[in-house]
Write a protein that holds these residues in place. Structure first.
Motif, PDB file in Angstrom:
ATOM      1  N   GLY A   1       0.797  -1.232   0.000  1.00 23.71           N
ATOM      2  CA  GLY A   1       0.000   0.000   0.000  1.00 23.71           C
ATOM      3  C   GLY A   1       0.827   1.278   0.000  1.00 23.71           C
ATOM      4  N   TYR A   2       2.146   1.122  -0.068  1.00 22.64           N
ATOM      5  CA  TYR A   2       3.027   2.288  -0.102  1.00 22.64           C
ATOM      6  C   TYR A   2       2.829   3.055  -1.411  1.00 22.64           C
ATOM      7  CZ  TYR A   2       7.375   4.897   0.745  1.00 22.64           C
ATOM      8  OH  TYR A   2       8.297   5.865   0.973  1.00 22.64           O
ATOM      9  N   GLU A   3       2.801   4.380  -1.332  1.00 19.24           N
ATOM     10  CA  GLU A   3       2.619   5.181  -2.546  1.00 19.24           C
ATOM     11  C   GLU A   3       3.909   5.168  -3.366  1.00 19.24           C
ATOM     12  OE1 GLU A   3       0.353   8.800  -1.955  1.00 19.24           O
ATOM     13  OE2 GLU A   3       1.454   9.716  -3.592  1.00 19.24           O
TER      14      GLU A   3
ATOM     15  N   TYR B   1      10.181  -1.046  -8.778  1.00 17.45           N
ATOM     16  CA  TYR B   1      10.001  -1.806  -7.545  1.00 17.45           C
ATOM     17  C   TYR B   1       9.530  -0.863  -6.451  1.00 17.45           C
ATOM     18  CZ  TYR B   1      12.696  -5.310 -10.043  1.00 17.45           C
ATOM     19  OH  TYR B   1      13.111  -6.222 -10.977  1.00 17.45           O
ATOM     20  N   CYS B   2       8.741  -1.382  -5.556  1.00 15.55           N
ATOM     21  CA  CYS B   2       8.278  -0.600  -4.416  1.00 15.55           C
ATOM     22  C   CYS B   2       9.488  -0.249  -3.547  1.00 15.55           C
ATOM     23  CB  CYS B   2       7.263  -1.400  -3.619  1.00 15.55           C
ATOM     24  SG  CYS B   2       6.816  -0.630  -2.064  1.00 15.55           S
ATOM     25  N   SER B   3       9.624   1.037  -3.213  1.00 18.77           N
ATOM     26  CA  SER B   3      10.793   1.425  -2.425  1.00 18.77           C
ATOM     27  C   SER B   3      10.603   1.062  -0.942  1.00 18.77           C
ATOM     28  CB  SER B   3      11.069   2.922  -2.579  1.00 18.77           C
ATOM     29  OG  SER B   3       9.898   3.661  -2.304  1.00 18.77           O
ATOM     30  N   ASN B   4       9.430   0.635  -0.585  1.00 14.31           N
ATOM     31  CA  ASN B   4       9.170   0.208   0.794  1.00 14.31           C
ATOM     32  C   ASN B   4       9.412  -1.289   0.996  1.00 14.31           C
ATOM     33  OD1 ASN B   4       8.208   0.734   3.516  1.00 14.31           O
ATOM     34  ND2 ASN B   4       6.372  -0.385   2.920  1.00 14.31           N
ATOM     35  N   CYS B   5       8.794  -2.107   0.128  1.00 12.28           N
ATOM     36  CA  CYS B   5       8.884  -3.561   0.328  1.00 12.28           C
ATOM     37  C   CYS B   5       9.607  -4.297  -0.808  1.00 12.28           C
ATOM     38  CB  CYS B   5       7.491  -4.156   0.529  1.00 12.28           C
ATOM     39  SG  CYS B   5       6.517  -4.231  -0.978  1.00 12.28           S
ATOM     40  N   GLY B   6       9.944  -3.601  -1.877  1.00 13.71           N
ATOM     41  CA  GLY B   6      10.686  -4.230  -2.972  1.00 13.71           C
ATOM     42  C   GLY B   6       9.826  -5.023  -3.939  1.00 13.71           C
ATOM     43  N   ASN B   7       8.529  -4.943  -3.796  1.00 21.64           N
ATOM     44  CA  ASN B   7       7.598  -5.633  -4.700  1.00 21.64           C
ATOM     45  C   ASN B   7       7.778  -5.109  -6.131  1.00 21.64           C
ATOM     46  OD1 ASN B   7       5.356  -7.219  -5.496  1.00 21.64           O
ATOM     47  ND2 ASN B   7       3.966  -5.506  -5.169  1.00 21.64           N
ATOM     48  N   LYS B   8       7.733  -6.025  -7.110  1.00 16.91           N
ATOM     49  CA  LYS B   8       7.855  -5.609  -8.516  1.00 16.91           C
ATOM     50  C   LYS B   8       6.550  -4.928  -8.957  1.00 16.91           C
ATOM     51  CE  LYS B   8       9.674  -7.293 -12.882  1.00 16.91           C
ATOM     52  NZ  LYS B   8      10.020  -8.450 -13.707  1.00 16.91           N
TER      53      LYS B   8
HETATM   54 ZN   LIG Z   1       5.399  -2.300  -1.370  1.00 20.59          ZN
END
Ligand SMILES: [Zn+2]
Length: 157
Positions: A103-105, A112-119
């Motif tokens: 849910g990180y903006e 990649y998400c800079s919070n969790c690294g999700n692609k």
């Molecule tokens: Zn994330």
């Protein structure tokens, strides 16, 4: 009888036949190329003519034209205004893309998400496609934005 059939039936000696085929093919190819160039050019000229006509209409909306030309000009104007509206909405929606996993903006350009690294790439593409469909559906009622905002407001509980 065409040249290929003549060759098949042995009515021409091979050297002569090859010469005739190649000159026919060359002529045909030349004509096809010339035709194709002119057809393309005609499309460009029509397009240019339309753009020039529209430029005149923008300068002077009361320009005297045939009714059919006028209705085309009005439709172009309305369509252009719509595309600007869509582009603005897309821009503003791009700013609120969130990571599906946490849910990180995230930024539209992030891979990649800079919070969790999700692609993220697929998620973003899906999101944009989804919005494109919504725009079509919401042509008359402008509820797309409200729905999107409502969803975001409901989440943090
Ligand atoms: Zn994330």
């Amino acid at each position: 009888m065409n040249i290929l059939n003549k060759v098949k039936q042995g009515m021409l000696d091979s050297t002569k036949a090859i010469k005739e085929i190649s000159s026919d093919v060359t002529e045909l190819t030349k004509l096809k190329i010339a035709l194709s160039k002119d057809l393309t050019r005609i499309e460009e000229l029509y397009y240019d003519l339309g753009k020039k006509m529209y430029a005149l209409f923008e300068k002077d909306p009361h320009i005297e034209v045939d009714e059919e030309v006028s209705s085309s000009l009005i439709e172009i104007k309305a369509t252009l205004e719509r595309t600007k509206e869509y582009q603005l909405k897309i821009e503003s929606l791009k700013g609120i893309i969130k990571c599906e996993q946490c849910g990180y903006e995230v930024d539209e350009n992030d891979k990649y998400c800079s919070n969790c690294g999700n692609k993220l790439k697929l998620l973003i593409l899906e999101k944009i496609n989804e919005e494109a469909v919504n725009f079509e559906e919401a042509d008359e009622n402008k509820e797309v934005e409200h729905t999107a905002v409502d969803d975001i407001e409901k989440k943090p509980e």
